[in-house]
Design a protein around this motif. Structure first.
Motif, PDB file in Angstrom:
ATOM      1  N   LYS A  67      34.244   5.000   1.728  1.00  4.90           N
ATOM      2  CA  LYS A  67      33.062   5.120   0.877  1.00  4.90           C
ATOM      3  C   LYS A  67      31.887   4.336   1.441  1.00  4.90           C
ATOM      4  CE  LYS A  67      35.625   5.952  -3.417  1.00  4.90           C
ATOM      5  NZ  LYS A  67      35.891   5.471  -4.811  1.00  4.90           N
ATOM      6  N   SER A 137      21.530  11.704  -1.335  1.00 10.36           N
ATOM      7  CA  SER A 137      22.865  11.707  -1.931  1.00 10.36           C
ATOM      8  C   SER A 137      23.884  12.341  -0.989  1.00 10.36           C
ATOM      9  CB  SER A 137      22.860  12.479  -3.254  1.00 10.36           C
ATOM     10  OG  SER A 137      22.649  13.868  -3.018  1.00 10.36           O
ATOM     11  N   LYS A 138      25.140  12.067  -1.287  1.00 15.41           N
ATOM     12  CA  LYS A 138      26.223  12.670  -0.515  1.00 15.41           C
ATOM     13  C   LYS A 138      26.228  14.182  -0.686  1.00 15.41           C
ATOM     14  CE  LYS A 138      31.210  12.214   0.299  1.00 15.41           C
ATOM     15  NZ  LYS A 138      32.438  11.478  -0.091  1.00 15.41           N
ATOM     16  N   GLU A 139      25.861  14.651  -1.884  1.00 14.75           N
ATOM     17  CA  GLU A 139      25.817  16.089  -2.147  1.00 14.75           C
ATOM     18  C   GLU A 139      24.760  16.766  -1.276  1.00 14.75           C
ATOM     19  OE1 GLU A 139      27.973  14.024  -5.037  1.00 14.75           O
ATOM     20  OE2 GLU A 139      25.856  13.692  -4.510  1.00 14.75           O
ATOM     21  N   GLU A 140      23.614  16.116  -1.116  1.00  7.78           N
ATOM     22  CA  GLU A 140      22.567  16.657  -0.245  1.00  7.78           C
ATOM     23  C   GLU A 140      23.033  16.697   1.206  1.00  7.78           C
ATOM     24  OE1 GLU A 140      18.327  15.547  -2.294  1.00  7.78           O
ATOM     25  OE2 GLU A 140      19.386  13.942  -1.256  1.00  7.78           O
ATOM     26  N   ALA A 142      26.141  16.908   2.226  1.00  6.61           N
ATOM     27  CA  ALA A 142      27.197  17.920   2.349  1.00  6.61           C
ATOM     28  C   ALA A 142      26.634  19.334   2.417  1.00  6.61           C
ATOM     29  CB  ALA A 142      28.168  17.804   1.170  1.00  6.61           C
ATOM     30  N   SER A 143      25.451  19.541   1.873  1.00  5.04           N
ATOM     31  CA  SER A 143      24.843  20.879   1.895  1.00  5.04           C
ATOM     32  C   SER A 143      23.863  21.064   3.046  1.00  5.04           C
ATOM     33  CB  SER A 143      24.131  21.152   0.566  1.00  5.04           C
ATOM     34  OG  SER A 143      23.062  20.237   0.369  1.00  5.04           O
ATOM     35  N   ASP A 144      23.678  20.028   3.844  1.00 10.31           N
ATOM     36  CA  ASP A 144      22.731  20.115   4.960  1.00 10.31           C
ATOM     37  C   ASP A 144      23.221  21.128   5.998  1.00 10.31           C
ATOM     38  OD1 ASP A 144      20.416  18.926   6.561  1.00 10.31           O
ATOM     39  OD2 ASP A 144      22.096  18.650   7.937  1.00 10.31           O
ATOM     40  N   ASN A 148      26.795  21.187   8.258  1.00  9.76           N
ATOM     41  CA  ASN A 148      27.739  22.289   8.087  1.00  9.76           C
ATOM     42  C   ASN A 148      27.972  23.044   9.387  1.00  9.76           C
ATOM     43  OD1 ASN A 148      28.706  22.858   5.141  1.00  9.76           O
ATOM     44  ND2 ASN A 148      26.611  22.104   4.950  1.00  9.76           N
ATOM     45  N   ILE A 195      31.036  13.882   6.820  1.00  5.98           N
ATOM     46  CA  ILE A 195      30.160  13.739   5.656  1.00  5.98           C
ATOM     47  C   ILE A 195      30.269  12.335   5.060  1.00  5.98           C
ATOM     48  CG2 ILE A 195      29.744  14.526   3.292  1.00  5.98           C
ATOM     49  CD1 ILE A 195      30.544  17.341   4.210  1.00  5.98           C
ATOM     50  N   ASP A 196      31.488  11.818   4.949  1.00  2.00           N
ATOM     51  CA  ASP A 196      31.679  10.477   4.387  1.00  2.00           C
ATOM     52  C   ASP A 196      30.917   9.427   5.197  1.00  2.00           C
ATOM     53  OD1 ASP A 196      33.368  11.590   2.509  1.00  2.00           O
ATOM     54  OD2 ASP A 196      35.184  11.152   3.651  1.00  2.00           O
ATOM     55  N   ASP A 199      27.051   9.718   4.844  1.00  4.44           N
ATOM     56  CA  ASP A 199      26.625   9.153   3.565  1.00  4.44           C
ATOM     57  C   ASP A 199      26.681   7.635   3.593  1.00  4.44           C
ATOM     58  OD1 ASP A 199      26.044   9.155   0.675  1.00  4.44           O
ATOM     59  OD2 ASP A 199      28.133   8.506   0.475  1.00  4.44           O
TER      60      ASP A 199
END
Length: 285
Positions: A67, A137-140, A142-144, A148, A195-196, A199
């Motif tokens: 994390k 954010s981690k969500e942003e 992950a969607s980059d 990907n 991704i982890d 972030d």
């Protein structure tokens, strides 16, 4: 070689026997301990060298997702406990520099001297989208689309994708010898935590100021070892602005820091190995 930590992770590592002084090497992102090969081969035999694959990299396990960089630093502490390494010189390259700084802040008496090679800043490594906008954010992350694309290339084992990316971003001056480069690409394909880590690097901040995402922890103030900062003036991954953040933040915390500029890109280990070794050796004497 490998060792299983008390937290259940198994860490693969390379070791070169040498003198009584110990040097621990922490690699960067999309990498593994293999990137230290030239340094391990050419550094004078005064030092016994350990080079682990961090959790989720190379041949090490990734049983529990990280994390923060504190997780990597804790792994290194447990790794050193298992091998009875109580005090040593510590060197981190790129993202590994962030891990090294976090470790030196968490366990200051265990680090004799600290070397940061083309390191991420004391204020982290910012994540941006293709338009140059900061991701929060981690969500942003992950969607980059670039992240990907990288994950897709890993899944499909697209060595040509990583070869092209590394040729452009990591080795703009000199290219590794073919067999070595093949190992480096395999290391990029093996990474399990893209991704982890992106972030965690985006939120890393041990300074005393905000990095735009998170306030600094001020943990930099715990570092007591002398620090050598090495940066290549052709680096396309870590800017001089990021590097000077390290230097200035450390000076503000009264840390004994030396800053040297190399004629290299993001990997002085390939571009300027001879001068890199000279600077390291002189600093550690």
């Amino acid at each position: 070689m490998e060792v299983t930590l008390s937290n259940g992770e198994t860490i693969f590592y390379q070791k070169k026997n040498g003198g009584e002084d110990i040097l621990l090497l922490l690699h960067g992102n999309l990498a593994s301990s293999d990137q230290w090969d030239l340094l391990i081969e050419q550094l004078p035999s005064n030092y016994t060298i350990y080079a682990p694959d961090l959790r989720g990299y190379g041949k090490s396990t990734y049983n529990k997702p990280i994390k923060t960089f504190n997780d990597f630093a804790t792994d290194i502490k447990l790794f050193c406990d298992e091998l009875n390494l109580t005090a040593f010189h510590l060197m981190g390259w790129s993202n590994g520099g962030g891990v090294a700084m976090q470790f030196a802040a968490n366990y200051p008496t265990r680090v004799d001297k600290l070397i940061l090679l083309a390191s991420m800043s004391t204020r982290g490594y910012p994540a941006h989208n293709p338009d140059g906008e900061r991701l929060h954010s981690k969500e942003e992350i992950a969607s980059d689309p670039m992240i990907n694309r990288m994950l897709h290339a890993q899944t499909k084992g697209e060595k040509t994708f990583f070869e092209a990316a590394m040729n452009h971003l990591v080795y703009p001056i000199n290219k590794p010898e073919k067999a070595r480069f093949e190992k480096y690409i395999v290391g990029a394909l093996q990474q399990q935590n893209v991704i982890d880590v992106a972030d965690a690097a985006n939120r890393f901040n041990i300074s005393s100021v905000s990095n735009g995402i998170i306030e600094g922890t001020g943990n930099l103030n715990n570092i007591i070892s002398p620090v050598l900062v090495l940066w290549g003036k052709h680096d396309l991954m870590v800017s001089e602005i990021m590097t000077l953040e390290i230097v200035n933040d450390m000076k503000e915390h009264d840390i004994n820091v030396i800053y040297k500029v190399l004629n290299a890109g993001h990997s002085p280990l390939v571009d300027d190995i001879n001068n890199t070794i000279v600077e390291i050796y002189q600093f550690l004497l």
